[in-house]
Design a protein around this motif. Structure first.
Motif, PDB file in Angstrom:
ATOM      1  N   SER A  76      44.812  54.001  64.043  1.00 15.73           N
ATOM      2  CA  SER A  76      44.035  52.962  64.909  1.00 15.73           C
ATOM      3  C   SER A  76      42.788  52.327  64.346  1.00 15.73           C
ATOM      4  N   GLY A  77      43.338  51.537  63.377  1.00 16.14           N
ATOM      5  CA  GLY A  77      42.346  50.833  62.551  1.00 16.14           C
ATOM      6  C   GLY A  77      41.428  51.194  61.687  1.00 16.14           C
ATOM      7  N   VAL A  78      41.617  52.589  61.329  1.00 16.88           N
ATOM      8  CA  VAL A  78      41.035  53.345  60.595  1.00 16.88           C
ATOM      9  C   VAL A  78      41.831  53.952  59.284  1.00 16.88           C
ATOM     10  N   TYR A  79      41.378  54.048  58.145  1.00 15.69           N
ATOM     11  CA  TYR A  79      42.162  54.801  57.148  1.00 15.69           C
ATOM     12  C   TYR A  79      41.766  56.136  57.077  1.00 15.69           C
ATOM     13  N   LYS A  80      42.432  57.200  57.221  1.00 12.59           N
ATOM     14  CA  LYS A  80      42.223  58.470  57.037  1.00 12.59           C
ATOM     15  C   LYS A  80      43.328  59.175  55.814  1.00 12.59           C
ATOM     16  N   ALA A  81      42.518  60.057  55.203  1.00  8.25           N
ATOM     17  CA  ALA A  81      43.212  60.706  54.067  1.00  8.25           C
ATOM     18  C   ALA A  81      43.614  62.184  54.692  1.00  8.25           C
ATOM     19  N   THR A  82      44.766  62.604  54.791  1.00 16.25           N
ATOM     20  CA  THR A  82      45.115  63.959  55.374  1.00 16.25           C
ATOM     21  C   THR A  82      45.776  64.835  54.491  1.00 16.25           C
ATOM     22  N   SER A  83      45.134  66.098  54.167  1.00 16.93           N
ATOM     23  CA  SER A  83      45.701  66.931  53.159  1.00 16.93           C
ATOM     24  C   SER A  83      46.943  67.646  53.464  1.00 16.93           C
ATOM     25  N   GLN A  84      47.643  68.161  52.642  1.00 11.60           N
ATOM     26  CA  GLN A  84      48.985  68.834  52.750  1.00 11.60           C
ATOM     27  C   GLN A  84      48.445  70.136  53.566  1.00 11.60           C
ATOM     28  N   ILE A  85      49.345  70.945  54.210  1.00 11.82           N
ATOM     29  CA  ILE A  85      48.854  71.958  54.922  1.00 11.82           C
ATOM     30  C   ILE A  85      48.711  73.161  53.842  1.00 11.82           C
ATOM     31  N   MET A 135      43.308  69.226  56.761  1.00 15.20           N
ATOM     32  CA  MET A 135      41.959  68.574  57.137  1.00 15.20           C
ATOM     33  C   MET A 135      42.173  67.007  56.775  1.00 15.20           C
ATOM     34  N   SER A 136      41.804  66.271  57.893  1.00 10.78           N
ATOM     35  CA  SER A 136      41.685  64.832  57.666  1.00 10.78           C
ATOM     36  C   SER A 136      40.164  64.205  57.558  1.00 10.78           C
ATOM     37  N   LEU A 137      39.961  63.280  56.587  1.00  9.99           N
ATOM     38  CA  LEU A 137      38.929  62.517  56.450  1.00  9.99           C
ATOM     39  C   LEU A 137      38.898  61.047  56.426  1.00  9.99           C
ATOM     40  N   SER A 138      38.050  60.533  57.190  1.00 12.39           N
ATOM     41  CA  SER A 138      38.022  59.023  57.182  1.00 12.39           C
ATOM     42  C   SER A 138      36.488  58.617  57.059  1.00 12.39           C
ATOM     43  N   LEU A 139      36.603  57.354  56.624  1.00 10.68           N
ATOM     44  CA  LEU A 139      35.012  56.901  56.639  1.00 10.68           C
ATOM     45  C   LEU A 139      34.955  55.846  57.638  1.00 10.68           C
ATOM     46  N   GLN A 140      34.219  56.085  58.632  1.00 11.19           N
ATOM     47  CA  GLN A 140      34.132  55.273  59.725  1.00 11.19           C
ATOM     48  C   GLN A 140      32.727  54.948  60.243  1.00 11.19           C
TER      49      GLN A 140
END
Length: 143
Positions: A76-85, A135-140
């Motif tokens: 949705s227009g935002v980059y996010k980093a998602t960890s493995q489980i 966990m997912s992280l994004s800078l927004q």
């Protein structure tokens, strides 16, 4: 699912340092996920604020590689980093209650607390129970 994270001030500094000002030693080979019993999270929390992290019955912080343990996707227009489980398993007895998942730079309390989120429910484990999380992280910009 879809629980908002808090990016800690130290985590913000760590991410900026990794990208813009380091000797080539950052990022570390692994980041670490852990669980603790904080019921309030503040941006100013540090690793010393981690409260009642389990220390027995098979619990240990889960390492995730900074080389291939996260995927980065445009959502949705935002980059996010998602960890493995990551999987936490109680062996030889239970642990808890825990209410917070956190991401840190070390397997002990010598590192930086990057981000935390409150779980939707407090969890107490019994022998043999497993918890799987990511966990997912994004800078927004919220404005």
């Amino acid at each position: 699912k879809n629980i908002l994270n808090t990016l800690h001030v130290g985590g913000e500094y760590f991410l900026l340092q990794c990208a813009f000002n380091n000797s080539g030693s950052l990022p570390p080979a692994n980041l670490y996920f852990g669980l603790d019993a904080r019921v309030l999270i503040h941006t100013t929390d540090t690793i010393s604020n981690v409260y009642l992290e389990p220390n027995n019955n098979g619990y240990f912080r889960q390492a995730v590689s900074t080389v291939n343990g996260f995927s980065i996707d445009l959502v949705s227009g935002v980059y996010k980093a998602t960890s493995q489980i990551v999987t936490f398993t109680a062996t030889g007895g239970g642990w808890g209650p825990v209410s917070t998942l956190f991401l840190a730079t070390s397997s002990d309390n010598s590192g930086t607390l990057i981000a935390s989120n409150l779980l939707s429910n407090t969890v107490t484990t019994q022998n043999g129970d497993t918890l799987t999380m990511r966990m997912s992280l994004s800078l927004q910009d919220s404005a």
